[in-house]
Structure formats: C-alpha cells, structure tokens
Motif scaffolding. Structure first.
Motif, PDB file in Angstrom:
ATOM      1  N   LEU A  21       0.826  -1.208   0.000  1.00  0.00           N
ATOM      2  CA  LEU A  21       0.000   0.000   0.000  1.00  0.00           C
ATOM      3  C   LEU A  21       0.856   1.252   0.000  1.00  0.00           C
ATOM      4  O   LEU A  21       1.967   1.276   0.541  1.00  0.00           O
ATOM      5  CB  LEU A  21      -0.907   0.020   1.233  1.00  0.00           C
ATOM      6  N   LYS A  52      -8.866   4.339   8.928  1.00  0.00           N
ATOM      7  CA  LYS A  52      -7.426   4.374   8.692  1.00  0.00           C
ATOM      8  C   LYS A  52      -6.734   5.125   9.821  1.00  0.00           C
ATOM      9  O   LYS A  52      -7.037   6.288  10.086  1.00  0.00           O
ATOM     10  CB  LYS A  52      -7.132   5.064   7.358  1.00  0.00           C
ATOM     11  N   SER A 242      -5.339   4.765  -6.446  1.00  0.00           N
ATOM     12  CA  SER A 242      -5.723   3.658  -5.562  1.00  0.00           C
ATOM     13  C   SER A 242      -4.751   3.522  -4.404  1.00  0.00           C
ATOM     14  O   SER A 242      -3.621   4.019  -4.442  1.00  0.00           O
ATOM     15  CB  SER A 242      -5.763   2.346  -6.347  1.00  0.00           C
ATOM     16  N   ALA A 243      -5.178   2.794  -3.382  1.00  0.00           N
ATOM     17  CA  ALA A 243      -4.331   2.555  -2.215  1.00  0.00           C
ATOM     18  C   ALA A 243      -3.097   1.740  -2.569  1.00  0.00           C
ATOM     19  O   ALA A 243      -2.078   1.792  -1.878  1.00  0.00           O
ATOM     20  CB  ALA A 243      -5.133   1.832  -1.128  1.00  0.00           C
TER      21      ALA A 243
END
Length: 304
Positions: A21, A52, A242-243
């Motif tokens: 990530l 998160k 995106s992550a």
C-alpha cells in the motif's frame, strides 16, 4: 460495513502486506506532483477512510500542499462524530456521507450492520464544526429504497438542515444486459416534484457530475447523479489514485497505470509527470469505450 450493492457475499481477497500500500508520504508526494500539473481538488475515499489510523495526519499533509484548494472525504458516518472537529482543524473542507435509507431497519439491512443513529450524529457534528457543504449520497436500489416514502424521507431531511441529498443511479460496468437494480433519475425526480417544486441551481463547492435543484423554501438541496441514464463522461476530469499505487482515468475501466513502482524506483518528477500526462491523454471519451469483455469490475476494488 459491507453494503449489499458493493460487497459480494463470497469471501474477499485482502491485501495482507502493508508494503503493498502507498504510505501517507507517498500519497502526499503524488498529490504534490498532481498539484503542479493543475489538480486543485482532492477527495479522500475508500472503503471507509475513517478507520485508517492517522487519517487526520493525511488530511493535514494534503492541506499543506501548495495549489490544493479543496479537500473532501466520503464516509459512511459511523465514526464521523468523534473525528469531525479534528478533521476540520486538519484542513478538511467538506464531507460526503453515504446513507441509503432513513429507515433504521432498512439502513441496517442495506449496510449489513450500520447504525443509523451514528450516521445522524456524524452529519450533525459535521454541520456543527463548519463543514460545508455536507452531502448525503443515496444509491437507489429498485424495490428496496426507491419507494415514495423513502424518497420523501430524504427530501424532508433537507427542509430544516443545510444538507444536499444526492440520489445516485446504481452503477454497473455491464451493458450487455439490463441492470435489474437500476432506478432511473427521472423516476426519483418525479417523486420529489410531486411534493415540492424544484428550481435548478448552481452546484455547491466540489463540482462533480450531480445536477442540483433547490426545493422551494428548503434550507438544503437535492442532487441527481445519472451515471447510467444520462452519461456525463464528456465532462469528467477526474483521476483516481488507488491505495495500491495505481491511477485510473475511468471508473468503469479495469485499465490502471502503475505509479508506485517508478515512484519507489527513484523516478524523477518529470518522469512521473510524463506517465500521468500519457494517462490523461488516453482517457476514454465515454465509459462504453473503456469496457473490456474480461474485466473483473467491482466497485469494492475501486472505492466509493
């Protein structure tokens, strides 16, 4: 939560290694590059971004980037009440809350476990700390939350509160068969107009694909996002990071451009900019042109 229209019932393949990530520092670095190329608005989404750890630190880092004028966040609202003030202080401008029913039992069913009271608390807290505008995202599902009482419940919510309820058509990447869950915007708009007259209005801060209307005498407003019945592809200027460190130029496409590998490989800013420029140049003119027959398209993998 595991909303029924987003999360499949079968087991999910999860990312297990943190190194797969992007770190907050890498996200900030990429946004700095994008800012230098003209990007001015950032939306933090998910999944659910408020779970998160250190999310306020990320917001603070993004807010400090020169050229970024607006930062928003999409959430289910379950943790919003306790974080709203810290998020606002960190630099978050506004909030979108995904809320598909104002009936507690139906909300719990659609979200597979969500608590409507917590979502309400989060919305009110966001208003209280000065986030503006506060938007509520409603994905209309045929035969579930598209009844007249469902739609008018949301309309009533905007009477006394300065919120914008946005009715969103259920999205699917498949065009070869009818989407049985789809509720066209025209149907919802007809229900709203049976109760109150609507006047088209300029969109609130954030732009985006919604068309907004002001119900006569109401504090808030109503928006419609017609992703399926009235394509707005020609006006789309968004990129999605995106992550896992890829960038998508079209929500409906499985094509992604790897940015994490060159970033971690020490690529220069100019190299990163060239990669992004090429991606933007290849952005499809419409979603039909972006579909691939073997594309395993899942909203869950893309983010809200």
């Amino acid at each position: 939560m595991s909303c029924r229209y987003c999360v499949p019932e079968e087991s999910l393949k999860c990312i297990k290694e943190r190194s797969d990530l992007l770190s907050f520092e890498e996200i900030t670095k990429i946004v700095q590059t994008l800012s230098g190329m003209g990007i001015k608005r950032i939306k933090v989404t998910g999944g659910e971004p408020l779970i998160k750890r250190g999310i306020t630190s990320l917001i603070k880092g993004l807010a400090a980037i020169s050229g970024i004028e607006d930062i928003s966040l999409t959430t289910n609202g379950q943790l919003l009440s306790g974080l709203a003030l810290d998020l606002k202080r960190a630099g978050l401008s506004r909030i979108n809350v995904s809320l598909d029913s104002l009936n507690s039992e139906k909300y719990n069913y659609l979200s597979r476990g969500g608590d409507l009271a917590l979502a309400f608390e989060g919305i009110k807290k966001a208003i209280e700390v000065g986030m503006s505008p506060v938007k509520m995202n409603v994905v209309a599902i045929k035969g579930v939350n598209d009844f007249k009482e469902d739609i008018l419940d949301f309309l009533s919510f905007t009477r006394e509160l300065p919120v914008y309820v946005r009715f969103i058509e259920h999205m699917t990447a498949r065009v070869s068969h009818e989407d049985e869950a789809l509720v066209p915007t025209a149907k919802i708009k007809e229900i709203v107009e049976s109760e109150v007259s609507l006047e088209e209005m300029a969109p609130p801060i954030g732009g985006g694909p919604a068309k907004y209307y002001k119900p006569a005498g109401y504090l808030g407003g109503v928006g419609f996002i017609s992703a399926m019945s009235d394509s707005f592809c020609q006006n789309c200027n968004r990129l999605r990071l995106s992550a896992t460190g890829t960038i998508k130029s079209c929500l409906f496409s499985c094509k992604e451009t790897d940015i994490i590998t060159p970033l971690r490989g020490g690529a220069s800013d100019e190299k990163i900019k060239r990669i992004i420029t090429e991606l933007v140049a290849s952005k499809p003119k419409d979603r039909l042109g972006s579909l691939e027959d073997d594309c395993d398209w899942q909203m869950l993998k893309i983010g809200g």
